[in-house]
Design a protein around this motif. Structure first.
Motif, PDB file in Angstrom:
ATOM      1  N   ARG A  75     -32.310 -13.987 -15.325  1.00  0.00           N
ATOM      2  CA  ARG A  75     -30.912 -13.863 -15.742  1.00  0.00           C
ATOM      3  C   ARG A  75     -30.809 -13.687 -17.262  1.00  0.00           C
ATOM      4  NH1 ARG A  75     -30.263 -17.611 -11.493  1.00  0.00           N
ATOM      5  NH2 ARG A  75     -30.505 -19.392 -12.909  1.00  0.00           N
ATOM      6  N   SER A  78     -31.604 -10.184 -18.070  1.00  0.00           N
ATOM      7  CA  SER A  78     -30.480  -9.319 -17.710  1.00  0.00           C
ATOM      8  C   SER A  78     -29.364  -9.394 -18.747  1.00  0.00           C
ATOM      9  CB  SER A  78     -29.944  -9.704 -16.334  1.00  0.00           C
ATOM     10  OG  SER A  78     -28.856  -8.892 -15.952  1.00  0.00           O
ATOM     11  N   ASP A 313     -29.720  -3.554 -10.186  1.00  0.00           N
ATOM     12  CA  ASP A 313     -29.248  -4.901 -10.496  1.00  0.00           C
ATOM     13  C   ASP A 313     -30.487  -5.783 -10.613  1.00  0.00           C
ATOM     14  OD1 ASP A 313     -28.322  -7.556 -10.437  1.00  0.00           O
ATOM     15  OD2 ASP A 313     -26.554  -7.013  -9.251  1.00  0.00           O
ATOM     16  N   PHE A 314     -30.951  -6.004 -11.846  1.00  0.00           N
ATOM     17  CA  PHE A 314     -32.238  -6.661 -12.041  1.00  0.00           C
ATOM     18  C   PHE A 314     -32.286  -8.049 -11.418  1.00  0.00           C
ATOM     19  CE2 PHE A 314     -35.081  -9.386 -14.599  1.00  0.00           C
ATOM     20  CZ  PHE A 314     -36.276  -8.775 -14.264  1.00  0.00           C
ATOM     21  N   VAL A 315     -31.225  -8.825 -11.558  1.00  0.00           N
ATOM     22  CA  VAL A 315     -31.249 -10.197 -11.042  1.00  0.00           C
ATOM     23  C   VAL A 315     -31.353 -10.205  -9.519  1.00  0.00           C
ATOM     24  CG1 VAL A 315     -29.959 -12.351 -10.849  1.00  0.00           C
ATOM     25  CG2 VAL A 315     -30.021 -11.137 -13.030  1.00  0.00           C
TER      26      VAL A 315
END
Length: 440
Positions: A75, A78, A313-315
């Protein structure tokens, strides 16, 4: 981002994933070897926190620290919070160890990917891991890993048994068979099928096996694989032709002429863990290419994870990657003894895949991607060109008999309702591998 933390300690070597075969299959081509990897362990400075992974505690049990710290770090990356990223990477680097308990292992391998993501060094790291893997790869080392993995887990054998059953039924009665194998699995699926052809009541058919190699690490051993396959076919009394195709950039470049398809051949296309290495935007065109070959059957086996819908959406992608590999590491933890060198090699192999998913982004270029999709997602794609073929009761019974050879926790789940296709291998009620068969 200004990330000046030193690179995580440890050298992560890769030996390609051996995720497909059965004891009988690999044994038939003399898959035995002496391990020469005991001295290939990375240096580790975590002497105060590392301990042997002999507690028996599963990766996902209880309130584990690794997933919390790793998710918090993802997070922060991100959100581009440099101070928090630096702090969390430092903490993980102090706590992680590839030789510790399950939490320490997860922290160690995901730390590599998070560091690469934070420093935008994923592609360089991935290429380095690939180079190291290719240098250490040999047929002898690979076959020992394959044998041990198939001995303790049905993760690979599940798809082989299901696919072989569907292929044999679809090509029953034909005199000239042509299997196009897109798998990178050292042909360990095929000795059992050759044996089944040899024991047919009718005349033994001619089998042409065309192996499409998409991984450079496999290409180096295909000559020896081919010699062993031809020897085994002679032993079984099956007329046999073996071809290898490599050196192309994308599966979509394959053609009927390039594959040597003849009009009088009954075609089967076998894909095990192959489609996830096709760029997402090119998958539909590859499926259409399959359709143009007019196969009698197409068998698809993929591991059950979704790294595609969340790729921007990396997370979310991180959480799915962590979920999937926690299951995989837990399976390894309970399947291998704590001191198993093969287990360490499989865990190291995961590190390259994790880097590829989380840190290479869309800069992957010509390298194979690792954008997995779930069975339901593949089904939706495949239904544009094919109709699902349900596995027969005989094939399902064969798979169930296979699972009885292994420890408790493995199960076969049949599709629920008309909208679902294929069958699932579950580990402790979590689906991990999807197998399916299709026809035009």
């Amino acid at each position: 981002m200004d990330i000046t933390l030193l690179s995580p300690k440890g050298t992560f070597t890769n030996l390609f994933t051996s995720h497909q075969q059965s004891n009988d299959q690999a044994g038939a081509i003399d898959m035995q070897s002496n391990s020469n990897n005991n001295n290939n362990q990375p240096q580790n400075s975590h002497t105060s926190t590392s301990r042997s992974s002999d507690s028996g505690e599963a990766c996902g049990a209880g309130n584990k620290w690794a997933s919390k710290l790793l998710s918090e770090c993802a997070r922060a990356i991100s959100e581009k919070d440099s101070s928090k990223i630096h702090h969390l990477l430092w903490m993980l680097n102090e706590l992680a160890s590839p030789y510790g308990d399950c939490d320490q292992k997860l922290a160690s391998y995901f730390l590599q990917a998070l560091f690469c993501k934070a420093t935008e060094s994923g592609q360089r790291c991935f290429k380095t891991l690939t180079t190291v893997a290719e240098k250490s790869h040999s047929f002898d080392s690979a076959r020992k890993l394959i044998l041990k993995f198939q001995e303790v887990s049905p993760w690979t054998t599940f798809g082989h048994v299901a696919s072989n059953g569907a292929i044999l039924e679809a090509l029953d009665g034909e005199s000239k068979l042509h299997i196009i194998d897109i798998s990178n699995t050292l042909c360990t699926q095929w000795p059992t099928l050759l044996e089944a052809l040899a024991t047919r009541n009718d005349e033994t058919p001619h089998l042409k096996l065309t192996v499409v190699v998409t991984a450079s690490i496999v290409r180096s051993v295909m000559k020896e694989i081919g010699q062993r396959m031809e020897k085994f076919a002679r032993l079984m009394g099956v007329p046999f032709e073996f071809n290898v195709i490599s050196g192309f950039n994308h599966l979509g470049e394959l053609t009927k002429e390039g594959l040597g398809v003849q009009e009088d051949e009954a075609i089967a296309i076998n894909c095990i863990g192959a489609l996830r290495r096709v760029e997402v935007e090119e998958r539909n065109s590859v499926i259409q290419m399959f359709q143009s070959l007019n196969p009698r059957v197409v068998t698809i086996v993929e591991e059950e994870a979704d790294f595609t819908s969340s790729r921007y959406d990396f997370v979310k992608c991180f959480e799915e990657c962590l979920r999937y590999y926690t299951l995989y590491f837990e399976m390894l933890e309970e399947s291998f003894v704590p001191t198993s060198n093969e287990r360490l090699m499989l865990e190291r192999e995961c590190s390259r895949n994790i880097v590829r998913v989380l840190a290479c982004d869309e800069e992957n270029g010509g390298e194979e991607c690792e954008r997995r999709e779930r069975g339901s997602q593949w089904s939706e794609r495949l239904r544009e060109a094919f109709s699902p073929v349900g596995f027969s009761d005989d094939v399902v019974d064969d798979v169930k008999a296979l699972l009885k050879r292994y420890q408790a926790g493995w199960a076969l789940v049949l599709p629920q309702g008309d909208h679902e296709s294929g069958i699932y291998l579950t580990w402790k009620e979590e689906p991990v591998v999807w197998a399916s068969a299709w026809k035009p």
